[in-house]
Design an enzyme around this catalytic site. Structure first.
Site, PDB file in Angstrom:
ATOM      1  CE  LYS A 222     -39.562  51.698  20.045  1.00  8.65           C
ATOM      2  NZ  LYS A 222     -40.458  51.158  20.630  1.00  8.65           N
TER       3      LYS A 222
ATOM      4  CD  GLU B 136     -38.786  37.527  10.700  1.00 11.97           C
ATOM      5  OE1 GLU B 136     -38.166  37.226   9.188  1.00 11.97           O
ATOM      6  OE2 GLU B 136     -39.812  36.986  11.661  1.00 11.97           O
TER       7      GLU B 136
ATOM      8  CB  CYS C  25     -42.817  35.438  13.057  1.00 12.27           C
ATOM      9  SG  CYS C  25     -42.237  36.948  14.490  1.00 12.27           S
TER      10      CYS C  25
ATOM     11  CD  GLU D  84     -48.781  37.834  11.819  1.00 13.00           C
ATOM     12  OE1 GLU D  84     -48.979  39.314  11.967  1.00 13.00           O
ATOM     13  OE2 GLU D  84     -47.814  36.645  12.683  1.00 13.00           O
TER      14      GLU D  84
HETATM   15  C1  UN1 Z   1     -40.823  35.277  16.650  1.00  8.07           C
HETATM   16  O1  UN1 Z   1     -41.710  34.466  16.171  1.00  8.07           O
HETATM   17  O2  UN1 Z   1     -40.951  36.464  15.730  1.00  8.07           O
HETATM   18  O3  UN1 Z   1     -38.376  29.583  15.132  1.00  8.07           O
HETATM   19  C2  UN1 Z   1     -39.006  34.716  16.520  1.00  8.07           C
HETATM   20  C3  UN1 Z   1     -39.091  30.365  16.235  1.00  8.07           C
HETATM   21  C4  UN1 Z   1     -38.232  31.153  18.060  1.00  8.07           C
HETATM   22  C5  UN1 Z   1     -38.428  32.560  17.520  1.00  8.07           C
HETATM   23  C6  UN1 Z   1     -39.325  32.972  16.625  1.00  8.07           C
HETATM   24  N1  UN1 Z   1     -36.831  30.027  17.794  1.00  8.07           N
HETATM   25  O4  UN1 Z   1     -40.666  30.028  16.798  1.00  8.07           O
END
Ligand code: UN1
Length: 514
Positions: free
Chosen positions: A192, A267, A301, A402
Protein backbone atom coordinates in the site's frame (compact mmCIF):
# COMPACT_ATOMS: atom_id res chain seq x y z
CA UNK A 1 10.26 28.92 -11.20
CA UNK A 2 9.00 30.81 -14.20
CA UNK A 3 8.36 27.70 -16.27
CA UNK A 4 5.55 26.52 -13.98
CA UNK A 5 3.55 29.52 -15.15
CA UNK A 6 3.68 28.33 -18.76
CA UNK A 7 0.37 28.35 -20.60
CA UNK A 8 0.93 24.77 -21.78
CA UNK A 9 -0.24 22.00 -19.43
CA UNK A 10 2.67 21.27 -17.15
CA UNK A 11 3.08 17.67 -18.29
CA UNK A 12 3.54 18.88 -21.87
CA UNK A 13 5.98 21.61 -20.88
CA UNK A 14 8.12 19.07 -18.99
CA UNK A 15 7.52 15.94 -21.14
CA UNK A 16 5.72 14.05 -18.41
CA UNK A 17 2.91 11.52 -18.57
CA UNK A 18 -0.53 12.92 -19.40
CA UNK A 19 -2.87 12.53 -16.43
CA UNK A 20 -4.94 9.34 -16.51
CA UNK A 21 -6.59 6.80 -14.27
CA UNK A 22 -4.13 4.30 -12.77
CA UNK A 23 -5.27 0.95 -11.46
CA UNK A 24 -4.32 -1.52 -8.77
CA UNK A 25 -1.89 -4.27 -9.75
CA UNK A 26 -3.32 -7.56 -8.51
CA UNK A 27 -2.43 -11.05 -9.71
CA UNK A 28 -0.52 -9.62 -12.66
CA UNK A 29 -3.48 -7.56 -13.91
CA UNK A 30 -4.23 -3.83 -13.76
CA UNK A 31 -7.66 -3.73 -12.15
CA UNK A 32 -10.15 -1.18 -10.88
CA UNK A 33 -11.19 -1.10 -7.24
CA UNK A 34 -14.50 -2.70 -6.39
CA UNK A 35 -15.47 0.67 -4.87
CA UNK A 36 -15.56 2.26 -8.34
CA UNK A 37 -13.98 5.29 -6.69
CA UNK A 38 -10.70 7.06 -7.33
CA UNK A 39 -8.67 9.79 -5.65
CA UNK A 40 -6.58 12.53 -7.17
CA UNK A 41 -2.84 12.90 -6.94
CA UNK A 42 -1.60 16.45 -7.55
CA UNK A 43 1.81 18.06 -7.91
CA UNK A 44 2.79 19.67 -4.57
CA UNK A 45 4.60 22.45 -6.47
CA UNK A 46 1.47 23.29 -8.45
CA UNK A 47 -1.91 21.96 -7.37
CA UNK A 48 -3.36 22.76 -10.81
CA UNK A 49 -1.26 19.93 -12.18
CA UNK A 50 -3.05 16.60 -11.89
CA UNK A 51 -0.59 13.69 -11.90
CA UNK A 52 -3.37 11.13 -12.20
CA UNK A 53 -6.24 9.48 -10.42
CA UNK A 54 -5.73 6.29 -8.41
CA UNK A 55 -8.01 3.60 -7.07
CA UNK A 56 -9.67 4.41 -3.78
CA UNK A 57 -9.56 0.80 -2.70
CA UNK A 58 -11.14 -1.06 0.19
CA UNK A 59 -10.84 -4.28 2.20
CA UNK A 60 -12.22 -6.37 -0.66
CA UNK A 61 -9.40 -5.23 -2.97
CA UNK A 62 -6.86 -5.94 -0.25
CA UNK A 63 -8.29 -9.39 0.22
CA UNK A 64 -8.05 -10.08 -3.54
CA UNK A 65 -4.42 -8.96 -3.55
CA UNK A 66 -3.52 -11.00 -0.46
CA UNK A 67 -5.24 -14.09 -1.88
CA UNK A 68 -3.32 -13.67 -5.14
CA UNK A 69 -0.06 -13.25 -3.23
CA UNK A 70 -0.87 -16.28 -1.10
CA UNK A 71 -1.54 -18.44 -4.16
CA UNK A 72 1.63 -17.21 -5.86
CA UNK A 73 3.67 -17.99 -2.73
CA UNK A 74 3.13 -21.73 -3.23
CA UNK A 75 5.31 -21.65 -6.35
CA UNK A 76 7.54 -18.66 -5.66
CA UNK A 77 8.91 -20.11 -2.44
CA UNK A 78 10.02 -23.21 -4.36
CA UNK A 79 11.63 -21.21 -7.18
CA UNK A 80 15.39 -21.47 -6.58
CA UNK A 81 16.68 -18.23 -5.06
CA UNK A 82 19.21 -17.65 -7.89
CA UNK A 83 16.25 -17.85 -10.32
CA UNK A 84 14.26 -15.41 -8.19
CA UNK A 85 17.32 -13.19 -8.40
CA UNK A 86 17.12 -13.12 -12.21
CA UNK A 87 13.88 -11.15 -11.96
CA UNK A 88 15.48 -8.67 -9.59
CA UNK A 89 18.46 -8.17 -11.89
CA UNK A 90 16.06 -7.57 -14.73
CA UNK A 91 14.04 -5.03 -12.74
CA UNK A 92 17.29 -3.29 -11.78
CA UNK A 93 18.21 -3.02 -15.47
CA UNK A 94 14.78 -1.66 -16.39
CA UNK A 95 14.93 0.94 -13.62
CA UNK A 96 18.45 1.90 -14.71
CA UNK A 97 17.28 2.32 -18.31
CA UNK A 98 14.30 4.47 -17.23
CA UNK A 99 15.95 6.23 -14.28
CA UNK A 100 15.63 9.78 -15.63
CA UNK A 101 12.04 9.29 -16.82
CA UNK A 102 10.93 7.75 -13.53
CA UNK A 103 12.73 10.42 -11.50
CA UNK A 104 10.99 13.20 -13.43
CA UNK A 105 7.59 11.74 -12.62
CA UNK A 106 8.65 11.38 -8.98
CA UNK A 107 9.69 15.02 -8.72
CA UNK A 108 6.32 15.98 -10.11
CA UNK A 109 4.49 13.74 -7.68
CA UNK A 110 6.60 14.25 -4.55
CA UNK A 111 8.36 17.59 -5.00
CA UNK A 112 12.05 17.00 -4.27
CA UNK A 113 14.51 18.18 -6.90
CA UNK A 114 15.41 15.97 -9.84
CA UNK A 115 18.91 15.15 -8.59
CA UNK A 116 17.35 13.78 -5.43
CA UNK A 117 14.63 11.76 -7.14
CA UNK A 118 17.33 10.29 -9.37
CA UNK A 119 19.13 9.30 -6.18
CA UNK A 120 15.88 7.78 -4.92
CA UNK A 121 15.56 5.61 -8.05
CA UNK A 122 19.26 4.75 -7.71
CA UNK A 123 18.65 3.42 -4.18
CA UNK A 124 15.99 1.13 -5.60
CA UNK A 125 18.35 -0.02 -8.36
CA UNK A 126 21.13 -0.61 -5.84
CA UNK A 127 18.80 -2.66 -3.68
CA UNK A 128 17.59 -4.69 -6.66
CA UNK A 129 21.19 -5.64 -7.46
CA UNK A 130 22.20 -6.16 -3.83
CA UNK A 131 19.29 -8.51 -3.19
CA UNK A 132 19.74 -10.23 -6.55
CA UNK A 133 23.27 -11.02 -5.35
CA UNK A 134 21.76 -12.43 -2.16
CA UNK A 135 20.03 -15.00 -4.36
CA UNK A 136 23.36 -16.82 -4.51
CA UNK A 137 24.11 -16.30 -0.83
CA UNK A 138 21.20 -16.19 1.62
CA UNK A 139 23.76 -17.64 3.95
CA UNK A 140 22.67 -19.84 6.78
CA UNK A 141 24.77 -21.55 9.42
CA UNK A 142 26.42 -24.94 9.60
CA UNK A 143 27.88 -25.90 12.92
CA UNK A 144 29.16 -29.11 14.59
CA UNK A 145 26.83 -31.31 16.55
CA UNK A 146 27.57 -32.30 20.14
CA UNK A 147 26.85 -35.88 19.06
CA UNK A 148 28.78 -38.08 16.60
CA UNK A 149 27.44 -38.79 13.12
CA UNK A 150 25.02 -35.95 13.26
CA UNK A 151 24.89 -32.81 11.08
CA UNK A 152 23.52 -29.44 12.21
CA UNK A 153 22.56 -26.40 10.19
CA UNK A 154 20.18 -23.46 10.23
CA UNK A 155 18.47 -22.34 7.02
CA UNK A 156 16.32 -19.34 6.18
CA UNK A 157 12.66 -19.82 5.34
CA UNK A 158 10.32 -17.28 3.74
CA UNK A 159 7.30 -16.28 5.79
CA UNK A 160 4.58 -16.02 3.15
CA UNK A 161 2.73 -12.87 2.17
CA UNK A 162 4.56 -9.69 3.17
CA UNK A 163 2.47 -6.53 3.61
CA UNK A 164 4.18 -3.17 3.13
CA UNK A 165 3.02 0.31 3.98
CA UNK A 166 5.41 2.76 2.40
CA UNK A 167 6.03 6.51 2.77
CA UNK A 168 5.95 9.40 0.31
CA UNK A 169 9.38 10.90 1.05
CA UNK A 170 11.35 8.07 -0.60
CA UNK A 171 8.54 6.87 -2.83
CA UNK A 172 10.45 4.24 -4.83
CA UNK A 173 13.58 3.62 -2.73
CA UNK A 174 11.75 2.40 0.36
CA UNK A 175 9.24 0.20 -1.52
CA UNK A 176 12.34 -1.14 -3.28
CA UNK A 177 14.26 -1.78 -0.04
CA UNK A 178 11.38 -3.72 1.39
CA UNK A 179 10.15 -5.63 -1.64
CA UNK A 180 13.54 -6.71 -3.04
CA UNK A 181 14.50 -8.20 0.32
CA UNK A 182 11.12 -9.88 0.73
CA UNK A 183 11.13 -11.33 -2.78
CA UNK A 184 14.63 -12.77 -2.72
CA UNK A 185 13.75 -14.67 0.44
CA UNK A 186 10.78 -16.22 -1.36
CA UNK A 187 7.94 -14.14 0.07
CA UNK A 188 5.27 -12.52 -2.05
CA UNK A 189 4.32 -8.88 -1.67
CA UNK A 190 1.32 -6.60 -1.26
CA UNK A 191 2.18 -2.88 -1.05
CA UNK A 192 0.00 0.00 0.00
CA UNK A 193 1.86 3.10 -1.17
CA UNK A 194 1.47 6.50 0.46
CA UNK A 195 -1.49 8.29 -1.11
CA UNK A 196 0.70 11.30 -2.01
CA UNK A 197 2.99 9.13 -4.15
CA UNK A 198 1.18 6.12 -5.61
CA UNK A 199 2.61 6.61 -9.10
CA UNK A 200 6.14 5.80 -7.94
CA UNK A 201 5.03 2.35 -6.76
CA UNK A 202 2.90 1.88 -9.87
CA UNK A 203 6.08 2.53 -11.90
CA UNK A 204 7.89 -0.09 -9.82
CA UNK A 205 5.06 -2.54 -10.56
CA UNK A 206 5.37 -1.68 -14.27
CA UNK A 207 9.04 -2.65 -14.07
CA UNK A 208 8.18 -5.97 -12.39
CA UNK A 209 5.55 -6.57 -15.06
CA UNK A 210 8.04 -5.91 -17.84
CA UNK A 211 10.49 -8.28 -16.13
CA UNK A 212 7.74 -10.93 -16.30
CA UNK A 213 7.66 -11.58 -12.59
CA UNK A 214 5.12 -14.41 -12.10
CA UNK A 215 1.56 -13.23 -11.53
CA UNK A 216 0.61 -12.47 -7.95
CA UNK A 217 4.16 -12.24 -6.62
CA UNK A 218 4.09 -8.42 -6.43
CA UNK A 219 0.80 -6.57 -5.89
CA UNK A 220 -0.11 -2.93 -5.36
CA UNK A 221 -3.31 -1.62 -3.79
CA UNK A 222 -3.77 2.13 -3.50
CA UNK A 223 -6.00 3.97 -1.06
CA UNK A 224 -6.15 5.30 2.46
CA UNK A 225 -4.54 3.93 5.60
CA UNK A 226 -7.92 3.16 7.11
CA UNK A 227 -9.47 1.45 4.09
CA UNK A 228 -6.39 -0.36 2.73
CA UNK A 229 -3.65 -0.28 5.37
CA UNK A 230 -5.76 -1.64 8.21
CA UNK A 231 -7.22 -4.63 6.34
CA UNK A 232 -3.71 -5.45 5.14
CA UNK A 233 -2.41 -5.41 8.71
CA UNK A 234 -5.35 -7.45 9.98
CA UNK A 235 -5.40 -10.09 7.23
CA UNK A 236 -4.36 -13.41 8.81
CA UNK A 237 -2.66 -14.55 5.59
CA UNK A 238 -0.22 -11.64 5.85
CA UNK A 239 2.67 -12.96 7.92
CA UNK A 240 4.89 -9.89 8.15
CA UNK A 241 4.24 -6.17 7.97
CA UNK A 242 6.93 -3.65 7.15
CA UNK A 243 6.01 -0.03 7.79
CA UNK A 244 7.85 3.26 7.34
CA UNK A 245 6.11 6.37 8.66
CA UNK A 246 5.31 8.24 11.84
CA UNK A 247 5.86 6.91 15.35
CA UNK A 248 2.18 7.39 16.22
CA UNK A 249 0.97 5.27 13.32
CA UNK A 250 3.73 2.74 13.98
CA UNK A 251 2.52 2.34 17.56
CA UNK A 252 -1.05 1.65 16.36
CA UNK A 253 0.25 -0.91 13.87
CA UNK A 254 2.31 -2.53 16.60
CA UNK A 255 -0.77 -2.91 18.77
CA UNK A 256 -2.81 -4.24 15.83
CA UNK A 257 -0.16 -6.87 15.07
CA UNK A 258 0.35 -7.99 18.67
CA UNK A 259 -2.71 -10.25 19.18
CA UNK A 260 -1.62 -12.54 16.33
CA UNK A 261 2.11 -12.13 16.98
CA UNK A 262 2.45 -10.96 13.42
CA UNK A 263 6.02 -10.19 12.48
CA UNK A 264 6.50 -6.47 12.26
CA UNK A 265 9.26 -4.19 11.12
CA UNK A 266 8.88 -0.49 11.95
CA UNK A 267 10.92 2.44 10.73
CA UNK A 268 9.65 5.68 12.24
CA UNK A 269 10.55 9.19 13.35
CA UNK A 270 13.84 10.93 13.96
CA UNK A 271 15.30 14.05 15.54
CA UNK A 272 18.80 13.65 14.26
CA UNK A 273 21.78 15.60 15.45
CA UNK A 274 24.94 16.97 13.90
CA UNK A 275 27.52 17.81 16.57
CA UNK A 276 30.14 20.38 15.56
CA UNK A 277 33.26 20.51 17.71
CA UNK A 278 35.66 23.43 18.12
CA UNK A 279 38.29 21.58 16.10
CA UNK A 280 35.95 20.93 13.15
CA UNK A 281 36.29 22.25 9.64
CA UNK A 282 33.43 24.73 9.99
CA UNK A 283 32.84 25.22 6.26
CA UNK A 284 32.54 21.48 5.79
CA UNK A 285 30.12 21.32 8.72
CA UNK A 286 28.01 24.11 7.19
CA UNK A 287 27.95 22.24 3.85
CA UNK A 288 26.79 19.12 5.70
CA UNK A 289 24.19 20.94 7.78
CA UNK A 290 22.67 22.62 4.71
CA UNK A 291 22.40 19.34 2.84
CA UNK A 292 21.24 17.41 5.89
CA UNK A 293 18.63 19.96 6.97
CA UNK A 294 17.24 21.15 3.65
CA UNK A 295 17.73 18.18 1.31
CA UNK A 296 14.26 16.79 0.49
CA UNK A 297 13.00 20.05 2.10
CA UNK A 298 13.80 18.46 5.47
CA UNK A 299 11.28 15.69 4.84
CA UNK A 300 13.58 12.79 5.69
CA UNK A 301 13.49 10.62 8.78
CA UNK A 302 17.22 11.19 8.75
CA UNK A 303 17.08 15.01 8.36
CA UNK A 304 19.66 17.01 10.32
CA UNK A 305 17.07 18.80 12.42
CA UNK A 306 19.37 19.57 15.38
CA UNK A 307 22.79 21.15 15.17
CA UNK A 308 24.67 21.11 18.45
CA UNK A 309 27.69 23.39 18.14
CA UNK A 310 30.56 23.98 20.55
CA UNK A 311 30.89 27.61 21.64
CA UNK A 312 34.33 28.20 20.11
CA UNK A 313 32.88 27.96 16.59
CA UNK A 314 29.24 28.64 17.42
CA UNK A 315 28.81 32.18 16.06
CA UNK A 316 30.85 31.52 12.94
CA UNK A 317 28.78 28.40 12.23
CA UNK A 318 25.42 30.14 12.77
CA UNK A 319 26.36 33.14 10.62
CA UNK A 320 27.65 31.02 7.77
CA UNK A 321 24.71 28.62 7.90
CA UNK A 322 22.11 31.41 7.90
CA UNK A 323 23.83 33.20 5.03
CA UNK A 324 23.97 30.01 2.94
CA UNK A 325 20.40 28.93 3.78
CA UNK A 326 19.07 32.34 2.67
CA UNK A 327 20.61 31.75 -0.75
CA UNK A 328 18.90 28.40 -1.39
CA UNK A 329 16.61 28.64 -4.39
CA UNK A 330 13.17 27.23 -3.71
CA UNK A 331 10.82 26.10 -6.48
CA UNK A 332 9.61 23.35 -8.78
CA UNK A 333 12.17 20.58 -8.69
CA UNK A 334 12.21 20.09 -12.46
CA UNK A 335 13.23 23.70 -13.05
CA UNK A 336 16.94 24.10 -13.55
CA UNK A 337 18.91 25.58 -10.65
CA UNK A 338 16.37 24.88 -7.94
CA UNK A 339 17.92 23.72 -4.66
CA UNK A 340 14.82 22.86 -2.66
CA UNK A 341 11.32 21.82 -3.66
CA UNK A 342 7.96 22.20 -1.94
CA UNK A 343 6.62 20.37 1.07
CA UNK A 344 4.34 17.49 0.29
CA UNK A 345 1.03 19.08 1.30
CA UNK A 346 -0.83 21.95 2.86
CA UNK A 347 -1.00 19.91 6.07
CA UNK A 348 2.78 19.63 6.18
CA UNK A 349 3.12 23.39 5.66
CA UNK A 350 0.69 23.94 8.52
CA UNK A 351 2.89 21.77 10.74
CA UNK A 352 5.98 23.76 9.75
CA UNK A 353 4.19 27.04 10.45
CA UNK A 354 3.01 25.74 13.79
CA UNK A 355 6.58 24.89 14.82
CA UNK A 356 7.94 28.22 13.60
CA UNK A 357 5.50 29.86 15.98
CA UNK A 358 6.34 27.44 18.79
CA UNK A 359 10.08 28.10 18.36
CA UNK A 360 9.58 31.85 18.33
CA UNK A 361 7.33 31.69 21.41
CA UNK A 362 9.87 29.49 23.19
CA UNK A 363 12.46 32.21 22.71
CA UNK A 364 14.75 30.67 20.10
CA UNK A 365 16.24 33.15 17.64
CA UNK A 366 15.03 32.98 14.04
CA UNK A 367 18.16 33.69 11.99
CA UNK A 368 16.83 32.64 8.59
CA UNK A 369 13.46 32.07 6.93
CA UNK A 370 10.34 31.47 8.98
CA UNK A 371 7.78 32.20 6.27
CA UNK A 372 5.55 30.27 3.98
CA UNK A 373 6.11 31.26 0.32
CA UNK A 374 2.80 32.11 -1.30
CA UNK A 375 3.28 34.79 -3.89
CA UNK A 376 3.53 34.60 -7.66
CA UNK A 377 4.77 31.26 -8.92
CA UNK A 378 4.56 29.83 -5.39
CA UNK A 379 0.81 30.47 -5.12
CA UNK A 380 -0.31 27.00 -6.26
CA UNK A 381 2.18 24.98 -4.24
CA UNK A 382 3.23 24.21 -0.67
CA UNK A 383 6.44 26.14 -0.25
CA UNK A 384 8.27 27.31 2.83
CA UNK A 385 11.53 29.17 3.28
CA UNK A 386 14.52 27.28 4.61
CA UNK A 387 14.38 28.15 8.30
CA UNK A 388 17.09 28.21 10.97
CA UNK A 389 16.52 28.73 14.68
CA UNK A 390 19.60 29.54 16.77
CA UNK A 391 20.31 29.90 20.51
CA UNK A 392 17.83 27.13 21.24
CA UNK A 393 17.73 25.10 24.43
CA UNK A 394 17.79 21.29 24.32
CA UNK A 395 14.43 20.97 26.07
CA UNK A 396 12.48 23.23 23.69
CA UNK A 397 9.83 21.56 21.57
CA UNK A 398 11.67 22.60 18.38
CA UNK A 399 14.69 20.71 19.77
CA UNK A 400 12.68 17.63 20.72
CA UNK A 401 9.89 17.03 18.22
CA UNK A 402 10.08 15.88 14.62
CA UNK A 403 8.93 18.67 12.30
CA UNK A 404 9.53 16.97 8.93
CA UNK A 405 10.05 20.23 7.08
CA UNK A 406 12.77 22.75 6.19
CA UNK A 407 13.46 23.80 9.76
CA UNK A 408 16.61 23.17 11.76
CA UNK A 409 17.56 24.17 15.27
CA UNK A 410 21.03 25.22 16.46
CA UNK A 411 21.88 24.57 20.11
CA UNK A 412 25.14 25.78 21.72
CA UNK A 413 27.20 23.43 23.88
CA UNK A 414 30.40 23.55 25.94
CA UNK A 415 31.96 20.14 25.46
CA UNK A 416 31.81 16.83 23.63
CA UNK A 417 30.18 15.22 26.69
CA UNK A 418 27.44 17.85 26.68
CA UNK A 419 26.95 17.47 22.92
CA UNK A 420 26.52 13.71 23.32
CA UNK A 421 24.12 14.15 26.20
CA UNK A 422 22.02 16.66 24.22
CA UNK A 423 22.29 14.45 21.13
CA UNK A 424 20.93 11.44 22.99
CA UNK A 425 18.37 13.48 24.90
CA UNK A 426 15.41 12.91 22.59
CA UNK A 427 12.91 10.08 22.26
CA UNK A 428 14.19 9.06 18.82
CA UNK A 429 17.42 7.33 17.83
CA UNK A 430 17.82 7.19 14.07
CA UNK A 431 20.91 9.10 12.95
CA UNK A 432 23.68 11.25 14.42
CA UNK A 433 26.90 12.78 13.23
CA UNK A 434 29.99 14.58 14.44
CA UNK A 435 32.23 17.08 12.72
CA UNK A 436 35.68 16.93 14.27
CA UNK A 437 39.30 16.46 13.31
CA UNK A 438 40.15 14.76 16.58
CA UNK A 439 40.01 10.99 16.37
CA UNK A 440 39.26 10.77 20.11
CA UNK A 441 36.12 12.87 19.72
CA UNK A 442 35.03 10.81 16.71
CA UNK A 443 35.44 7.44 18.42
CA UNK A 444 33.95 8.58 21.72
CA UNK A 445 30.83 9.87 19.96
CA UNK A 446 30.67 6.74 17.81
CA UNK A 447 30.64 4.63 20.97
CA UNK A 448 28.23 6.75 22.99
CA UNK A 449 25.58 7.92 20.54
CA UNK A 450 22.61 5.59 20.89
CA UNK A 451 21.45 5.79 17.28
CA UNK A 452 21.14 3.25 14.47
CA UNK A 453 23.25 5.35 12.11
CA UNK A 454 26.34 7.41 12.89
CA UNK A 455 28.49 9.58 10.64
CA UNK A 456 31.86 11.28 11.01
CA UNK A 457 32.39 14.48 9.01
CA UNK A 458 29.20 13.92 7.03
CA UNK A 459 25.59 14.88 7.74
CA UNK A 460 22.93 12.56 9.17
CA UNK A 461 21.51 11.68 5.75
CA UNK A 462 22.93 9.53 2.99
CA UNK A 463 22.74 5.93 4.14
CA UNK A 464 23.88 3.32 1.61
CA UNK A 465 21.73 0.28 0.87
CA UNK A 466 24.15 -2.46 1.84
CA UNK A 467 24.31 -1.42 5.51
CA UNK A 468 21.53 -1.94 8.04
CA UNK A 469 19.15 1.04 8.17
CA UNK A 470 17.00 1.94 11.17
CA UNK A 471 17.04 3.34 14.64
CA UNK A 472 16.75 2.89 18.37
CA UNK A 473 14.16 4.00 20.94
CA UNK A 474 10.97 5.36 19.35
CA UNK A 475 12.46 5.18 15.87
CA UNK A 476 12.14 1.44 15.54
CA UNK A 477 11.22 -1.87 17.11
CA UNK A 478 14.63 -3.50 17.04
CA UNK A 479 14.70 -4.50 13.39
CA UNK A 480 16.72 -2.98 10.59
CA UNK A 481 16.05 -2.92 6.88
CA UNK A 482 18.53 -2.86 4.01
CA UNK A 483 21.79 -4.80 4.03
CA UNK A 484 21.75 -8.32 5.36
CA UNK A 485 19.54 -7.08 8.21
CA UNK A 486 16.75 -6.67 5.65
CA UNK A 487 16.95 -10.40 4.99
CA UNK A 488 16.36 -11.03 8.68
CA UNK A 489 13.03 -9.17 8.59
CA UNK A 490 11.74 -11.27 5.72
CA UNK A 491 12.99 -14.72 6.72
CA UNK A 492 12.72 -17.07 9.66
CA UNK A 493 15.30 -19.51 10.90
CA UNK A 494 14.78 -23.24 10.75
CA UNK A 495 17.36 -25.25 12.67
CA UNK A 496 17.88 -28.66 11.11
CA UNK A 497 19.43 -31.75 12.76
CA UNK A 498 20.33 -34.79 10.67
CA UNK A 499 21.29 -37.88 12.60
CA UNK A 500 23.04 -40.47 10.43
CA UNK A 501 24.30 -42.66 13.31
CA UNK A 502 21.53 -45.22 12.90
CA UNK A 503 20.83 -45.24 16.61
CA UNK A 504 18.92 -43.06 19.06
CA UNK A 505 21.19 -40.30 20.32
CA UNK A 506 19.93 -38.03 23.06
CA UNK A 507 21.18 -34.45 23.06
CA UNK A 508 22.41 -33.19 26.44
CA UNK A 509 22.10 -36.75 27.90
CA UNK A 510 24.40 -39.01 25.87
CA UNK A 511 27.42 -36.92 26.72
CA UNK A 512 29.96 -39.71 27.27
CA UNK A 513 31.20 -39.85 23.68
CA UNK A 514 34.93 -40.06 24.40
C1 UN1 B 1 14.10 8.26 5.10
O1 UN1 B 1 14.30 9.42 5.38
O2 UN1 B 1 13.00 7.73 5.37
O3 UN1 B 1 19.94 8.06 4.46
C2 UN1 B 1 15.06 7.41 4.38
C3 UN1 B 1 19.12 8.72 3.81
C4 UN1 B 1 18.40 8.06 2.66
C5 UN1 B 1 17.21 7.32 3.16
C6 UN1 B 1 16.30 8.14 4.01
N1 UN1 B 1 19.30 7.17 1.99
O4 UN1 B 1 18.88 9.89 4.07
Amino acid sequence: MSATTTTKPLHEAYSLRAPREYRNYIDGEWVRSTTGKTFENRNPANEDDLVGTFQNSNAQDVSAAVDAADRAFAKWRLTPAPKRAEFLYHVGEILRRDKEKIAREMTREMGKVLEETKGDVQECIDMAFLMAGEGRRLFGVTTPSELPNKFNMAVRMPLGVAGMITPWNFPIAIPGWKSMAALICGNTVVIKPASFTPLSVVMLAEAFEEARLPKGVFNVVTGSGGAVGNPLIENPKVRVISFTGSTDVGRDISIACAPNFKHLHLEMGGKNVIMVMNDANVDLAVDGALWGAFGTAGQRCTASSRLVVQRGVYQEFVDKLAARAKKLRVGFGLDAKIDMGPNISKGQIDTVRKYVKIGTDEGAKLVCGGNELKDGAYAKGHFHEPTVFADAKPGMRISQEEIFGPVTTVIPCDSLEEAISIGNGVKYGLSSSIYTNDVRNAFTAMRDMYTGLFYVNAPTIGAEVHLPFGGTKETGNGHREAGVAGIDVFSEWKSVYIDYSGSLQRAQIDTETV
